[in-house]
Design an enzyme around this catalytic site. Structure first.
Site, PDB file in Angstrom:
ATOM      1  N   ASP A   1       0.874  -1.168   0.000  1.00  0.00           N
ATOM      2  CA  ASP A   1       0.000   0.000   0.000  1.00  0.00           C
ATOM      3  C   ASP A   1       0.916   1.224   0.000  1.00  0.00           C
ATOM      4  OD1 ASP A   1       0.932   0.143   2.586  1.00  0.00           O
ATOM      5  OD2 ASP A   1      -1.038   0.103   3.541  1.00  0.00           O
ATOM      6  N   HIS A   2       0.331   2.393   0.261  1.00  0.00           N
ATOM      7  CA  HIS A   2       1.139   3.622   0.268  1.00  0.00           C
ATOM      8  C   HIS A   2       2.262   3.553   1.292  1.00  0.00           C
ATOM      9  CE1 HIS A   2      -2.370   3.820   2.841  1.00  0.00           C
ATOM     10  NE2 HIS A   2      -1.700   4.617   3.657  1.00  0.00           N
TER      11      HIS A   2
ATOM     12  N   HIS B   1       7.150 -31.766   9.436  1.00  0.00           N
ATOM     13  CA  HIS B   1       6.466 -30.518   9.083  1.00  0.00           C
ATOM     14  C   HIS B   1       5.554 -30.692   7.866  1.00  0.00           C
ATOM     15  CE1 HIS B   1       8.769 -28.474  12.092  1.00  0.00           C
ATOM     16  NE2 HIS B   1       9.878 -29.001  11.599  1.00  0.00           N
TER      17      HIS B   1
ATOM     18  N   CYS C   1       3.016  -3.557   3.935  1.00  0.00           N
ATOM     19  CA  CYS C   1       2.171  -2.431   4.347  1.00  0.00           C
ATOM     20  C   CYS C   1       2.861  -1.774   5.545  1.00  0.00           C
ATOM     21  CB  CYS C   1       0.738  -2.876   4.635  1.00  0.00           C
ATOM     22  SG  CYS C   1       0.532  -4.066   5.953  1.00  0.00           S
ATOM     23  N   GLY C   2       2.132  -0.999   6.306  1.00  0.00           N
ATOM     24  CA  GLY C   2       2.776  -0.299   7.412  1.00  0.00           C
ATOM     25  C   GLY C   2       3.324  -1.250   8.461  1.00  0.00           C
ATOM     26  N   THR C   3       2.479  -2.167   8.887  1.00  0.00           N
ATOM     27  CA  THR C   3       2.903  -3.140   9.901  1.00  0.00           C
ATOM     28  C   THR C   3       3.184  -4.521   9.322  1.00  0.00           C
ATOM     29  OG1 THR C   3       0.599  -3.757  10.249  1.00  0.00           O
ATOM     30  CG2 THR C   3       1.510  -2.025  11.692  1.00  0.00           C
ATOM     31  N   GLY C   4       2.682  -4.789   8.138  1.00  0.00           N
ATOM     32  CA  GLY C   4       2.711  -6.145   7.567  1.00  0.00           C
ATOM     33  C   GLY C   4       1.524  -6.979   8.022  1.00  0.00           C
ATOM     34  N   ILE C   5       0.807  -6.490   9.008  1.00  0.00           N
ATOM     35  CA  ILE C   5      -0.297  -7.288   9.569  1.00  0.00           C
ATOM     36  C   ILE C   5      -1.465  -7.362   8.584  1.00  0.00           C
ATOM     37  CG2 ILE C   5      -1.998  -7.441  11.419  1.00  0.00           C
ATOM     38  CD1 ILE C   5       0.094  -6.050  13.258  1.00  0.00           C
ATOM     39  N   GLY C   6      -1.870  -6.212   8.062  1.00  0.00           N
ATOM     40  CA  GLY C   6      -2.992  -6.210   7.126  1.00  0.00           C
ATOM     41  C   GLY C   6      -2.719  -7.086   5.924  1.00  0.00           C
ATOM     42  N   MET C   7      -1.521  -6.970   5.359  1.00  0.00           N
ATOM     43  CA  MET C   7      -1.169  -7.782   4.194  1.00  0.00           C
ATOM     44  C   MET C   7      -1.160  -9.273   4.528  1.00  0.00           C
ATOM     45  SD  MET C   7      -0.837  -6.287   1.328  1.00  0.00           S
ATOM     46  CE  MET C   7      -0.226  -4.895   0.355  1.00  0.00           C
TER      47      MET C   7
ATOM     48  N   HIS D   1       9.797 -24.604   8.460  1.00  0.00           N
ATOM     49  CA  HIS D   1       8.714 -25.338   9.138  1.00  0.00           C
ATOM     50  C   HIS D   1       7.345 -25.172   8.477  1.00  0.00           C
ATOM     51  CE1 HIS D   1      10.907 -25.656  13.300  1.00  0.00           C
ATOM     52  NE2 HIS D   1      11.674 -26.015  12.281  1.00  0.00           N
TER      53      HIS D   1
END
Ligand code: RB5
Length: 151
Positions: free
Chosen positions: A8-9, A133, A65-71, A98
């Protein structure tokens, strides 16, 4: 490798930097946006890159993205995707060994460019170890199939 990238931006500048890094390593990058620092919603670009991986058009994906969480949330909605959000090199290595992760999510507001290059380099050069695994990853794939039918 063919690598699908999206941001994102907030992740645009880091994507641009990593595209050059990946090209210098000989990889082919498919860029699904963002194309500038103008606001763009991460689900819109992230889903296209994740779909490219799931369809086999790209070998792996790197989403920022900003945190990587949304992506990471977006990518993991796509059947066949195992996306890992990594902020450190230990997790970047272990998620390949793993989880056989096929998407790496990064947070441009969390890590710097040097760390990003280190994580990407480690993640791309680490192989899945298989063994016990394999059973666990296969259970994740079975969930994809089960929920696709159920929902
Ligand atoms: C955008 O402001 C921000 O919310 C996004 O980049 C990301 O961090 C979401 O998870």
């Amino acid at each position: 490798m063919k690598i699908a990238m999206a941001s994102d931006h907030a992740g645009f500048q880091m994507k641009r930097m990593l595209k050059e890094f990946l090209a210098s390593l000989g990889h082919e990058v498919r860029d699904f946006g963002a194309d500038s620092e103008d606001p763009v919603d991460y689900p819109d670009t992230g889903r296209e890159a994740a779909l490219s991986v799931a369809a086999g058009d790209s070998d792996v994906g790197i989403l920022i993205c900003g945190t990587g969480i949304g992506m990471s949330i977006v990518a993991n909605k796509v059947p066949g995707i195992r996306a890992a959000l990594c902020n450190d090199v230990v997790c970047a290595r272990l998620t390949r060994e793993h989880n056989d992760s096929n998407v790496l999510a990064l947070g441009a507001r969390v890590i710097g460019n040097e760390t990003a290059r280190e994580l990407v380099g480690t993640w791309l050069s680490t192989d899945f170890v298989g063994g016990r695994h394999t059973r666990r990853v296969e259970k994740i794939s079975a969930m994809d199939r089960e929920f696709r039918k159920a929902l």
